[in-house]
Design a protein around this motif. Structure first.
Motif, PDB file in Angstrom:
ATOM      1  N   ILE A  16      -2.156  -9.215   2.300  1.00  0.00           N
ATOM      2  CA  ILE A  16      -2.700  -7.765   2.825  1.00  0.00           C
ATOM      3  C   ILE A  16      -2.433  -6.672   2.093  1.00  0.00           C
ATOM      4  O   ILE A  16      -1.429  -6.412   1.441  1.00  0.00           O
ATOM      5  N   PHE A  17      -3.513  -6.007   1.826  1.00  0.00           N
ATOM      6  CA  PHE A  17      -3.380  -4.743   0.782  1.00  0.00           C
ATOM      7  C   PHE A  17      -3.643  -3.678   1.482  1.00  0.00           C
ATOM      8  O   PHE A  17      -4.743  -3.376   2.151  1.00  0.00           O
ATOM      9  N   PRO A  18      -2.681  -2.779   1.582  1.00  0.00           N
ATOM     10  CA  PRO A  18      -2.747  -1.419   2.579  1.00  0.00           C
ATOM     11  C   PRO A  18      -3.853  -0.519   1.766  1.00  0.00           C
ATOM     12  O   PRO A  18      -4.136  -0.521   0.602  1.00  0.00           O
ATOM     13  N   LYS A  19      -4.380   0.397   2.788  1.00  0.00           N
ATOM     14  CA  LYS A  19      -5.195   1.325   2.163  1.00  0.00           C
ATOM     15  C   LYS A  19      -4.998   2.255   1.267  1.00  0.00           C
ATOM     16  O   LYS A  19      -4.031   2.744   0.978  1.00  0.00           O
ATOM     17  N   SER A  77       2.160   1.781  -3.748  1.00  0.00           N
ATOM     18  CA  SER A  77       2.030   1.675  -2.379  1.00  0.00           C
ATOM     19  C   SER A  77       1.336   2.675  -1.286  1.00  0.00           C
ATOM     20  O   SER A  77       1.014   2.439  -0.229  1.00  0.00           O
ATOM     21  N   ASN A  78       1.203   3.897  -1.929  1.00  0.00           N
ATOM     22  CA  ASN A  78       0.600   5.078  -1.124  1.00  0.00           C
ATOM     23  C   ASN A  78       1.458   5.132   0.349  1.00  0.00           C
ATOM     24  O   ASN A  78       0.719   5.253   1.284  1.00  0.00           O
ATOM     25  N   PHE A 108      11.261   0.494  -1.363  1.00  0.00           N
ATOM     26  CA  PHE A 108      10.089   0.520  -2.103  1.00  0.00           C
ATOM     27  C   PHE A 108       9.306  -0.713  -1.949  1.00  0.00           C
ATOM     28  O   PHE A 108       7.993  -0.782  -2.285  1.00  0.00           O
ATOM     29  N   HIS A 109       9.773  -1.854  -1.125  1.00  0.00           N
ATOM     30  CA  HIS A 109       8.908  -2.847  -0.878  1.00  0.00           C
ATOM     31  C   HIS A 109       8.657  -2.893   0.902  1.00  0.00           C
ATOM     32  O   HIS A 109       8.024  -3.964   1.512  1.00  0.00           O
ATOM     33  N   THR A 110       8.224  -1.658   1.240  1.00  0.00           N
ATOM     34  CA  THR A 110       8.042  -1.440   2.661  1.00  0.00           C
ATOM     35  C   THR A 110       6.663  -2.322   2.940  1.00  0.00           C
ATOM     36  O   THR A 110       6.272  -2.800   4.067  1.00  0.00           O
ATOM     37  N   GLU A 111       5.899  -1.993   1.795  1.00  0.00           N
ATOM     38  CA  GLU A 111       4.211  -2.379   1.992  1.00  0.00           C
ATOM     39  C   GLU A 111       3.990  -3.536   1.610  1.00  0.00           C
ATOM     40  O   GLU A 111       2.801  -4.136   1.270  1.00  0.00           O
ATOM     41  N   TYR A 112       5.018  -4.302   1.217  1.00  0.00           N
ATOM     42  CA  TYR A 112       4.859  -5.831   0.604  1.00  0.00           C
ATOM     43  C   TYR A 112       5.141  -6.812   1.544  1.00  0.00           C
ATOM     44  O   TYR A 112       6.068  -6.733   2.335  1.00  0.00           O
ATOM     45  N   MET A 116      -1.349  -1.581 -10.210  1.00  0.00           N
ATOM     46  CA  MET A 116       0.108  -1.508 -10.275  1.00  0.00           C
ATOM     47  C   MET A 116       0.858  -2.166  -8.947  1.00  0.00           C
ATOM     48  O   MET A 116       2.018  -2.748  -9.211  1.00  0.00           O
ATOM     49  N   TYR A 117       0.250  -2.311  -8.011  1.00  0.00           N
ATOM     50  CA  TYR A 117       0.654  -2.886  -6.835  1.00  0.00           C
ATOM     51  C   TYR A 117       1.129  -4.333  -7.029  1.00  0.00           C
ATOM     52  O   TYR A 117       2.165  -4.721  -6.642  1.00  0.00           O
ATOM     53  N   LEU A 118       0.173  -5.121  -7.776  1.00  0.00           N
ATOM     54  CA  LEU A 118       0.571  -6.441  -7.845  1.00  0.00           C
ATOM     55  C   LEU A 118       1.427  -6.652  -9.056  1.00  0.00           C
ATOM     56  O   LEU A 118       2.328  -7.654  -9.326  1.00  0.00           O
ATOM     57  N   ILE A 119       1.253  -5.652 -10.160  1.00  0.00           N
ATOM     58  CA  ILE A 119       2.042  -5.972 -11.487  1.00  0.00           C
ATOM     59  C   ILE A 119       3.653  -5.712 -10.905  1.00  0.00           C
ATOM     60  O   ILE A 119       4.193  -6.498 -11.683  1.00  0.00           O
ATOM     61  N   ALA A 120       3.908  -4.910 -10.055  1.00  0.00           N
ATOM     62  CA  ALA A 120       5.327  -4.463  -9.843  1.00  0.00           C
ATOM     63  C   ALA A 120       6.327  -5.483  -9.529  1.00  0.00           C
ATOM     64  O   ALA A 120       7.049  -5.697  -9.954  1.00  0.00           O
TER      65      ALA A 120
END
Length: 352
Positions: free
Chosen positions: A68-71, A149-150, A239-243, A77-81
């Motif tokens: 899932i990718f948040p809005k 992650s916005n 930092f990984h709340t949205e992951y 960057m989201y994938l590279i992190a």
């Protein structure tokens, strides 16, 4: 081009990867079992006998969950992190010596074309600097995860982690500088060999350096009581709340990899590494294997220390975290460099 050397390097790299990945998987199980013991409950005990298949079940769950990718996230960057965090954790293993030189049996030596095997992938002259460089790069994965992650919680967690890692890299490096002064080398195997007669922990500068290093080690790995970057009660999981799914698994495994790596490093720097005490089995073909077993026992102790501290000590406030790093540990580490210099000078004087 010597294909035997290339083959040896590839085989050692693959073997190290499999060993460390398996160790990380069962480290997660061990932590949950220890947590259950400390909290007077059983811990995982359903997947396989005694819960031994729980890491496999967790891995299947991570791999099969929906991605899932948040809005409004920055997808690149989201994938590279998480990839940066995982890559840095793996690269740190390359210079860690797990043992001495293993003598291969004659039949195996004829097959592979070499007679001995070093239990280390690479042994650069600046091994300890390589480890610090890699640990410094890992902060990019965390700050990119928090920013891309916005999410306000993720951003705060990323900023906290960045400030924390920068603050504690200073005392960590200064504590190791004292060991470099005592040893006279940046090479991890030289530091290890210098402790054949007396471990660094039993020397005054070594004991002070160990005290500073262990505290900084917990902060660098974002573990309790310094897990301000995650702080579930404040920032969800930071930092990984949205992951989720496999992306979260990369962050999760990287944390445990870093804990094992730090356990190896503290063993090498202060507790004699893989050398057996009192010259046991010296000159024997079993010396390297016995040294590997002794090294593993010491690493397991520090791996257990991470778990023990997590379920024993409460979390510090953020101002306390910064105060300990800047006003307590850095002055002690700087003073210890002076103590180490005097120690080496006096030792050389008495020998002269």
């Amino acid at each position: 081009m010597d294909w035997n050397i290339i083959l040896l390097w590839l085989l050692k790299s693959a073997l190290f990867f499999l060993v460390f990945i398996t160790a990380c998987a069962y480290y997660t199980l061990a932590e949950r079992k220890v947590a259950g013991f400390i909290q007077d409950r059983k811990g995982p005990n359903r997947a396989g006998p005694l819960g031994l298949l729980q890491p496999l079940a967790d891995g299947i769950k991570f791999l099969t969950k929906e991605e899932i990718f948040p809005k409004n996230v920055n997808r690149v960057m989201y994938l590279i992190a998480p990839a940066i965090s995982m890559t840095c954790a793996i690269m740190a293993w390359a210079v860690v010596p797990l043992g001495g030189t293993v003598i291969l049996p004659d039949w195996l030596a004829k097959e592979v074309g070499f007679t001995s095997l070093d239990l280390q992938i690479a042994n650069p002259d600046t091994g300890i600097l390589f480890l610090f460089a890699i640990s410094s790069l890992s902060v990019y994965g965390i700050i990119l995860a928090g920013w891309s992650s916005n999410n306000k919680y993720s951003l705060i967690g990323g900023i906290r982690s960045t400030a924390q890692m920068i603050s504690y890299e200073l005392p960590l490096g200064l504590s190791v500088a004292a060991i470099v002064i005592l040893t006279g080398s940046l090479k991890l195997t030289d530091i290890n060999d210098a402790q054949i007669g007396l471990w660094n922990i039993f020397k005054l500068p070594g004991f002070i350096a160990f005290s500073v290093f262990v505290v900084a080690m917990f902060a660098e790995t974002n573990r309790l009581p310094f897990d301000l970057a995650e702080a579930e009660s404040e920032l969800v999981v930071g930092f990984h709340t949205e992951y989720g799914a496999f992306k979260f698994a990369l962050f999760f495994i990287a944390e445990y990899m870093n804990m094992i790596t730090m356990s190896c490093v503290v063993t090498i720097l202060f507790f004699g590494g893989y050398h057996l005490p009192f010259g046991w089995l010296s000159g024997s073909i079993w010396q390297a294997w016995a040294g590997l077993g002794f090294f593993t026992l010491k690493v397991l102790f520090f791996a257990f220390l991470f778990m023990w501290v997590r379920w024993t000590l409460p979390r510090f406030r953020y101002d306390q975290l910064m105060t300990i790093g800047w006003k307590k540990m850095i002055p002690w580490a700087v003073a210890n460099i002076l103590i180490a210099s005097v120690y080496v000078g006096l030792d050389g004087f008495w020998k002269w």
